[in-house]
Design a protein around this motif. Structure first.
Motif, PDB file in Angstrom:
ATOM      1  N   GLU A  36       0.826  -1.199   0.000  1.00  0.00           N
ATOM      2  CA  GLU A  36       0.000   0.000   0.000  1.00  0.00           C
ATOM      3  C   GLU A  36       0.870   1.262   0.000  1.00  0.00           C
ATOM      4  O   GLU A  36       0.606   2.211  -0.726  1.00  0.00           O
ATOM      5  N   ALA A  37       1.906   1.267   0.820  1.00  0.00           N
ATOM      6  CA  ALA A  37       2.781   2.436   0.884  1.00  0.00           C
ATOM      7  C   ALA A  37       3.547   2.628  -0.417  1.00  0.00           C
ATOM      8  O   ALA A  37       3.695   3.762  -0.914  1.00  0.00           O
ATOM      9  N   TYR A  38       4.035   1.541  -0.991  1.00  0.00           N
ATOM     10  CA  TYR A  38       4.835   1.615  -2.215  1.00  0.00           C
ATOM     11  C   TYR A  38       4.010   2.119  -3.393  1.00  0.00           C
ATOM     12  O   TYR A  38       4.421   3.043  -4.113  1.00  0.00           O
ATOM     13  N   VAL A  39       2.827   1.546  -3.600  1.00  0.00           N
ATOM     14  CA  VAL A  39       1.993   1.956  -4.731  1.00  0.00           C
ATOM     15  C   VAL A  39       1.509   3.392  -4.546  1.00  0.00           C
ATOM     16  O   VAL A  39       1.486   4.184  -5.500  1.00  0.00           O
ATOM     17  N   SER A  40       1.139   3.749  -3.322  1.00  0.00           N
ATOM     18  CA  SER A  40       0.720   5.128  -3.061  1.00  0.00           C
ATOM     19  C   SER A  40       1.834   6.114  -3.386  1.00  0.00           C
ATOM     20  O   SER A  40       1.596   7.199  -3.940  1.00  0.00           O
ATOM     21  N   GLU A  41       3.063   5.745  -3.082  1.00  0.00           N
ATOM     22  CA  GLU A  41       4.198   6.610  -3.380  1.00  0.00           C
ATOM     23  C   GLU A  41       4.413   6.738  -4.886  1.00  0.00           C
ATOM     24  O   GLU A  41       4.721   7.832  -5.385  1.00  0.00           O
ATOM     25  N   LEU A  42       4.248   5.641  -5.620  1.00  0.00           N
ATOM     26  CA  LEU A  42       4.391   5.703  -7.077  1.00  0.00           C
ATOM     27  C   LEU A  42       3.371   6.656  -7.695  1.00  0.00           C
ATOM     28  O   LEU A  42       3.688   7.410  -8.623  1.00  0.00           O
ATOM     29  N   VAL A  43       2.141   6.610  -7.196  1.00  0.00           N
ATOM     30  CA  VAL A  43       1.109   7.508  -7.704  1.00  0.00           C
ATOM     31  C   VAL A  43       1.382   8.946  -7.274  1.00  0.00           C
ATOM     32  O   VAL A  43       1.286   9.882  -8.075  1.00  0.00           O
ATOM     33  N   GLU A  44       1.755   9.125  -6.005  1.00  0.00           N
ATOM     34  CA  GLU A  44       2.009  10.467  -5.487  1.00  0.00           C
ATOM     35  C   GLU A  44       3.135  11.163  -6.248  1.00  0.00           C
ATOM     36  O   GLU A  44       3.068  12.361  -6.533  1.00  0.00           O
ATOM     37  N   HIS A  45       4.164  10.396  -6.623  1.00  0.00           N
ATOM     38  CA  HIS A  45       5.315  10.970  -7.321  1.00  0.00           C
ATOM     39  C   HIS A  45       5.133  10.959  -8.843  1.00  0.00           C
ATOM     40  O   HIS A  45       6.092  11.217  -9.565  1.00  0.00           O
ATOM     41  N   ARG A  46       3.936  10.616  -9.300  1.00  0.00           N
ATOM     42  CA  ARG A  46       3.568  10.676 -10.717  1.00  0.00           C
ATOM     43  C   ARG A  46       4.352   9.685 -11.576  1.00  0.00           C
ATOM     44  O   ARG A  46       4.432   9.850 -12.797  1.00  0.00           O
ATOM     45  N   ILE A  47       4.923   8.660 -10.958  1.00  0.00           N
ATOM     46  CA  ILE A  47       5.498   7.569 -11.744  1.00  0.00           C
ATOM     47  C   ILE A  47       4.382   6.764 -12.390  1.00  0.00           C
ATOM     48  O   ILE A  47       4.498   6.296 -13.529  1.00  0.00           O
ATOM     49  N   LEU A  48       3.280   6.608 -11.655  1.00  0.00           N
ATOM     50  CA  LEU A  48       2.058   6.001 -12.177  1.00  0.00           C
ATOM     51  C   LEU A  48       0.940   7.034 -12.128  1.00  0.00           C
ATOM     52  O   LEU A  48       0.937   7.912 -11.258  1.00  0.00           O
ATOM     53  N   MET A  49      -0.029   6.880 -13.017  1.00  0.00           N
ATOM     54  CA  MET A  49      -1.177   7.771 -13.000  1.00  0.00           C
ATOM     55  C   MET A  49      -2.189   7.349 -11.949  1.00  0.00           C
ATOM     56  O   MET A  49      -2.822   8.182 -11.300  1.00  0.00           O
ATOM     57  N   ASP A  50      -2.342   6.021 -11.777  1.00  0.00           N
ATOM     58  CA  ASP A  50      -3.272   5.487 -10.793  1.00  0.00           C
ATOM     59  C   ASP A  50      -2.865   4.061 -10.449  1.00  0.00           C
ATOM     60  O   ASP A  50      -1.920   3.507 -11.039  1.00  0.00           O
ATOM     61  N   ARG A  51      -3.569   3.455  -9.510  1.00  0.00           N
ATOM     62  CA  ARG A  51      -3.214   2.116  -9.032  1.00  0.00           C
ATOM     63  C   ARG A  51      -3.394   1.043 -10.097  1.00  0.00           C
ATOM     64  O   ARG A  51      -2.723   0.011 -10.061  1.00  0.00           O
ATOM     65  N   ALA A  52      -4.301   1.270 -11.029  1.00  0.00           N
ATOM     66  CA  ALA A  52      -4.528   0.274 -12.078  1.00  0.00           C
ATOM     67  C   ALA A  52      -3.341   0.149 -13.019  1.00  0.00           C
ATOM     68  O   ALA A  52      -3.290  -0.774 -13.827  1.00  0.00           O
ATOM     69  N   MET A  53      -2.381   1.088 -12.936  1.00  0.00           N
ATOM     70  CA  MET A  53      -1.195   1.021 -13.778  1.00  0.00           C
ATOM     71  C   MET A  53      -0.074   0.200 -13.157  1.00  0.00           C
ATOM     72  O   MET A  53       1.057   0.230 -13.662  1.00  0.00           O
ATOM     73  N   VAL A  54      -0.329  -0.531 -12.105  1.00  0.00           N
ATOM     74  CA  VAL A  54       0.654  -1.485 -11.602  1.00  0.00           C
ATOM     75  C   VAL A  54       0.628  -2.689 -12.539  1.00  0.00           C
ATOM     76  O   VAL A  54      -0.356  -3.441 -12.566  1.00  0.00           O
ATOM     77  N   TYR A  55       1.685  -2.876 -13.314  1.00  0.00           N
ATOM     78  CA  TYR A  55       1.695  -3.887 -14.378  1.00  0.00           C
ATOM     79  C   TYR A  55       2.631  -5.053 -14.072  1.00  0.00           C
ATOM     80  O   TYR A  55       3.217  -5.634 -14.982  1.00  0.00           O
ATOM     81  N   TRP A  56       2.782  -5.412 -12.805  1.00  0.00           N
ATOM     82  CA  TRP A  56       3.622  -6.542 -12.460  1.00  0.00           C
ATOM     83  C   TRP A  56       3.116  -7.810 -13.138  1.00  0.00           C
ATOM     84  O   TRP A  56       1.926  -7.960 -13.426  1.00  0.00           O
ATOM     85  N   TYR A  57       4.042  -8.755 -13.347  1.00  0.00           N
ATOM     86  CA  TYR A  57       3.662 -10.023 -13.970  1.00  0.00           C
ATOM     87  C   TYR A  57       2.694 -10.828 -13.116  1.00  0.00           C
ATOM     88  O   TYR A  57       1.939 -11.656 -13.645  1.00  0.00           O
TER      89      TYR A  57
END
Length: 366
Positions: free
Chosen positions: A197-218
């Motif tokens: 939760e913390a990692y994905v929230s940080e990715l979105v907050e820092h604009r690396i991802l647009m939203d949580r649905a963009m987590v594209y792990w295998y």
């Protein structure tokens, strides 16, 4: 042993019936197909794509039946719109005019935010995603960690995108390279629920991802259904390959579930080695050399598939899928992967348009 449910999402390419080039007719195709399929047919990033989704099922016969119905209905809708439905990881014949992003708010924002990744002439990829079981996020993350070392072997079975921009790429799965340009595409990190939760929230907050649905792990907890989603396969025209992969993934998940649920730590695999194993699987497929992420040994890909089959055996037995999986593996070895079949058509006929026609015919024949 628990027999898990399974479901499949398949992304398909639409090509013009005459030129065999990608064509943006998804709105018409989806409108026609939705009269029978409802929400089981959906948009994708480009208007030259459509997606078909099964419901969760308990058995391979039910899965095959749903997949066949989706393909038949979508193929008929495509024909009515003057195009062909093609199950391939990347377009065989390049587009002659710029690709169009689907007109939804989310896709428009993605295209603006990641403009450097959205090319008007390439970057269109079609994958096959397998959803397993019903898990909360903690359970899905734990199981994903145990499945990581086995997913390169799954990937080696599914390469069906050897051509890009009208040329042979040398890869069985060029989709692997194209899609790999997007953020987070790759093996899932080993994270507990709070860390996730913390990692994905940080990715979105820092604009690396647009939203949580963009987590594209295998392997990832799905954001829209309570499942573990496996995202390593190209879309394949051969329906047997899709059923084989879904059954193998489910058998593997069931076989590893007890370890994951008991809180045993997943195998510690070096990240670089795991990524190299996936790259070899994409490049060489079933007929080439692979890398065992657990030992670091270079082995024939087929030997790694046999190890996967053995590890999945308890889950396959529990679901009644062992004989089917063994038969489908024998057939795949005999007839070759999707990429091998595409190349064989080109050798026989010498024209990429014949490769497209063969893919469309196989897709519709389901």
């Amino acid at each position: 042993m628990t027999v898990l449910t399974m479901g499949v999402e398949e992304e398909f390419l639409l090509v013009d019936r005459d030129s065999r080039r990608p064509v943006g007719r998804a709105p018409a195709v989806i409108a026609a197909a939705a009269r029978e399929l409802g929400e089981r047919v959906q948009t994708e990033f480009f208007t030259a794509q459509v997606e078909g989704c099964t419901e969760p099922v308990d058995g391979t016969a039910a899965l095959r039946g749903q997949l066949a119905r989706l393909r038949r209905t979508l193929s008929a809708a495509a024909a009515a719109a003057g195009c062909l439905l093609v199950a391939t990881g990347t377009p065989v014949v390049p587009p002659s005019r710029p690709l169009t992003v689907t007109d939804t708010d989310r896709y428009r924002r993605m295209a603006r935010r990641f403009a450097a990744l959205v090319s008007p002439y390439d970057g269109l990829v079609c994958g096959c995603h397998v959803h397993i079981g019903s898990f909360d996020r903690a359970g899905a993350l734990a199981l994903a960690g145990h499945m990581r070392p086995w997913l390169p072997a799954v990937q080696s079975l599914t390469g069906n995108s050897p051509f890009a921009l009208g040329r042979d790429t040398g890869f069985d799965s060029w989709r692997f390279k194209e899609f790999g340009r997007w953020p987070t595409v790759g093996p899932a990190p080993l994270l507990g629920e709070a860390q996730h939760e913390a990692y994905v929230s940080e990715l979105v907050e820092h604009r690396i991802l647009m939203d949580r649905a963009m987590v594209y792990w295998y392997a990832r907890p799905s954001e829209h259904v309570p499942t573990l989603e496996i995202r390593v396969a190209d879309t394949n025209a051969d329906l047997d390959t899709v059923v084989l992969v879904a059954a193998l993934v489910r058998g593997l998940a069931a076989s590893l579930l007890e370890e994951a649920a008991a809180g045993r730590p997943p195998p510690q695999v070096p990240e670089q080695r795991l990524r190299r194993a996936h790259e070899l699987a994409a490049a060489q497929g079933l007929a080439g050399c692979g890398l065992d992420p657990l030992s670091g040994d270079r082995l024939p890909a087929d030997a790694l598939v046999e190890r996967l089959r053995a590890r999945a055996a308890p889950g396959l037995e529990a679901a009644g899928d062992r004989e089917l999986v063994d038969e489908l593996l024998r057939r795949l070895r005999r007839e070759g992967s999707g990429a091998a079949r595409q190349r064989a058509v080109l050798r026989r006929h010498g024209r990429l348009t014949d490769v497209v026609d063969a893919l469309a015919a196989t897709t519709a024949a389901a």
